[in-house]
Scaffold this active site. Structure first.
Site, PDB file in Angstrom:
ATOM      1  N   GLY A 275       0.917  -1.089  -0.050  1.00 15.91           N
ATOM      2  CA  GLY A 275      -0.029   0.012  -0.118  1.00 15.91           C
ATOM      3  C   GLY A 275       0.858   1.187  -0.081  1.00 15.91           C
ATOM      4  N   ARG A 312      -2.129  11.663  10.204  1.00 16.71           N
ATOM      5  CA  ARG A 312      -1.015  10.966  10.450  1.00 16.71           C
ATOM      6  C   ARG A 312      -0.074  11.725  11.708  1.00 16.71           C
ATOM      7  NH1 ARG A 312       2.764   9.548   7.925  1.00 16.71           N
ATOM      8  NH2 ARG A 312       3.092   7.367   8.735  1.00 16.71           N
ATOM      9  N   CYS A 342     -10.154  22.618  16.732  1.00 17.63           N
ATOM     10  CA  CYS A 342     -10.038  22.849  18.067  1.00 17.63           C
ATOM     11  C   CYS A 342      -9.599  21.777  19.124  1.00 17.63           C
ATOM     12  CB  CYS A 342     -11.805  23.300  18.693  1.00 17.63           C
ATOM     13  SG  CYS A 342     -12.527  24.516  17.627  1.00 17.63           S
ATOM     14  N   GLU A 343      -8.243  21.414  18.776  1.00 18.28           N
ATOM     15  CA  GLU A 343      -7.692  20.644  19.455  1.00 18.28           C
ATOM     16  C   GLU A 343      -6.198  20.716  19.437  1.00 18.28           C
ATOM     17  OE1 GLU A 343      -8.694  17.148  20.403  1.00 18.28           O
ATOM     18  OE2 GLU A 343     -10.856  16.989  19.437  1.00 18.28           O
TER      19      GLU A 343
HETATM   20  C1  LIG Z   1      -2.726  -2.439   5.770  1.00 20.23           C
HETATM   21  C2  LIG Z   1      -2.560  -3.510   5.232  1.00 20.23           C
HETATM   22  C3  LIG Z   1      -1.698  -3.699   4.145  1.00 20.23           C
HETATM   23  C4  LIG Z   1      -0.845  -2.538   3.443  1.00 20.23           C
HETATM   24  O1  LIG Z   1       0.139  -2.247   4.242  1.00 20.23           O
HETATM   25  P1  LIG Z   1       1.229  -0.975   3.902  1.00 20.23           P
HETATM   26  O2  LIG Z   1       1.909  -0.800   4.843  1.00 20.23           O
HETATM   27  O3  LIG Z   1       0.418   0.158   3.362  1.00 20.23           O
HETATM   28  O4  LIG Z   1       2.062  -1.689   2.602  1.00 20.23           O
HETATM   29  C5  LIG Z   1      -1.625  -5.264   3.505  1.00 20.23           C
HETATM   30  N1  LIG Z   1      -2.251  -6.092   3.922  1.00 20.23           N
HETATM   31  C6  LIG Z   1      -2.953  -6.232   5.072  1.00 20.23           C
HETATM   32  C7  LIG Z   1      -3.901  -7.186   5.615  1.00 20.23           C
HETATM   33  C8  LIG Z   1      -3.255  -4.661   5.852  1.00 20.23           C
HETATM   34  O5  LIG Z   1      -3.903  -4.772   6.797  1.00 20.23           O
END
Ligand SMILES: *Cc1c(COP(=O)(O)O)cnc(C)c1O
Length: 419
Positions: A275, A312, A342-343
């Site tokens: 991801g 994040r 407001c935090e």
């Molecule tokens: C969040 C997640 C990913 C992706 O993680 P990245 O760190 O963004 O690569 C892949 N598999 C599962 C099951 C996840 O929960």
């Protein structure tokens, strides 16, 4: 590697000046580089060469439809964690046979949806889920390819909130239990135990934890084989880290090599679920400086973006590089870059040395493509930001900024309160 750079002192995304987008869509907004996203996908996929594998882009990092369509076009698959993500993946044209489904709390409705769609594999995370899935598959008389997400008990040495493969985490099943569940599954008429899976965490910066995970999964595969259960797919999850500041994560080639070498000749098809490494540095968040506020010896740069847009820093104390959209000012100041919410937790940077800016200047927050818009909310009734995609010298609004009306969408007033 990304396509955000200064040209003549001005920040560009590919061939588009960031300022030009701001003029058109207003601020704040997310800006994605198509070229960067596409390149990251290609490089990641290419790193695994001729090893049988499927790159299942992890939707939760950034599920924007234009990006998903790009994944589909490049022949990628999807890693999903909810029915909503299944819907988005299918809508974008990602084929069901390239979709894998993880998640510790899948509902009956979500499981039924996944079975109906005929996805590649459902990664079971508990005994209860296995029971439910067995019942559903019998009722629906449909073969359901499943894997068990095992908890390999590995410390990925990352932030505690994004560690998922430790004994104390809620994810996955311990190996002793998994073995029993595989045997139970084999006795079920409609459940096909086709794989084994794990995902140990996110923003992992060393190969060690991945090597440990693959080594331990390999021995599990062999143990299963010894008991007459042959799995054909090994899903090793995602989690490869990126550079936000000065981190030096392994590159996809090193990552792929480590997996290949430690997996040896098991004959499985690898499922990869990247991801962040695909989309993280493909996006920036652009916000405008509203006020420079001096209080008790501190300087606050108050911008129009906030924690509801990019959480994040507030949630993980994450570091994001912050750049002025117009470069060239040598003077710097130590400031807190904060939003209007407001935090006190609403900040992007604290005590950071930044180029000194004046009201109206634009600021780019880098590395915002992953877990940026995806985690945004309407807190403080703020409209969610626009998302813009750049390709070469053109840009496209791929999600318009929300309107005030959008804030009331789905609400209704009970009759007794009507005027
Ligand atoms: C969040 C997640 C990913 C992706 O993680 P990245 O760190 O963004 O690569 C892949 N598999 C599962 C099951 C996840 O929960």
């Amino acid at each position: 590697m990304d396509y955000f750079e200064y040209r003549n002192g001005e920040l560009f995304c590919e061939d588009v000046p960031v300022k030009a987008v701001a003029r058109k869509v207003g601020t704040p907004f997310y800006l994605y580089s198509y070229g960067t996203f596409e390149r990251h996908l290609r490089v990641f996929d290419g790193a695994f060469g001729d090893m049988p594998h499927i790159v299942c882009y992890s939707l939760k990092a950034n599920p924007n439809g234009a990006l998903l369509r790009t994944v589909a076009r490049l022949g990628g698959g999807a890693d999903i964690v909810s029915g909503g993500e299944l819907y988005r993946a299918l809508e974008a044209g990602i084929p069901a046979e390239k979709i894998v489904y993880s998640g510790v709390g899948k509902s009956r409705e979500e499981l039924r949806y996944a079975i109906d769609a005929g996805i590649r594999m459902i990664n079971i995370e508990s005994e209860g889920e296995l029971r439910l899935l067995a019942r559903l598959s019998r009722n629906m008389k449909k073969r359901v390819p499943v894997s068990i997400r095992v908890n390999p008990e590995i410390d990925p040495k990352t932030h505690p909130y994004i560690t998922t493969g430790l004994k104390k985490n809620k994810f996955g099943v311990l190996w002793a239990d998994a073995l029993r569940l595989y045997r139970e599954m084999a006795a079920e008429e409609y459940l096909a135990p086709v794989g084994i899976s794990s995902h140990i965490g996110s923003q992992i910066l060393e190969l060690g934890p991945f090597i440990e995970a693959v080594t331990s999964l390999k021995s599990m595969i062999l143990e299963l084989k010894g008991r007459g259960i042959t799995v054909e797919m090994l899903d090793i999850g995602g989690g490869l880290g990126i550079t936000y500041k000065d981190e030096l994560p392994p590159d996809p080639a090193q990552y792929a090599r480590a997996i290949r070498e430690n997996l040896g000749n098991t004959g499985v098809t690898l499922i990869l679920e990247p991801g962040r490494v695909i989309v993280g540095n493909s996006g920036i968040f652009v916000t405008k400086l509203l006020y420079v506020k001096g209080t008790a010896g501190k300087i606050f740069y108050v911008v129009d973006g906030a924690m509801n847009d990019l959480v994040r820093p507030s949630l993980y104390n994450a570091y994001h590089e912050i750049l002025p959209v117009e470069e060239g000012k040598t003077k710097t100041e130590v400031v807190d870059l904060v939003g209007p919410i407001c935090e006190s937790g609403d900040f992007f940077a604290k005590d950071r040395e930044l180029a000194s800016l004046k009201e109206g200047d634009l600021v780019a927050i880098k590395g915002a493509g992953a877990y940026g818009f995806a985690m945004s909310s309407n807190y403080n009734s703020r409209r969610r930001a626009a998302e813009v995609l750049v390709k070469g010298g053109e840009f496209f609004v791929v999600r318009r900024r929300e309107t005030y009306k959008d804030l009331k969408r789905g609400e209704s007033i009970p009759q007794f309160l009507e005027v």
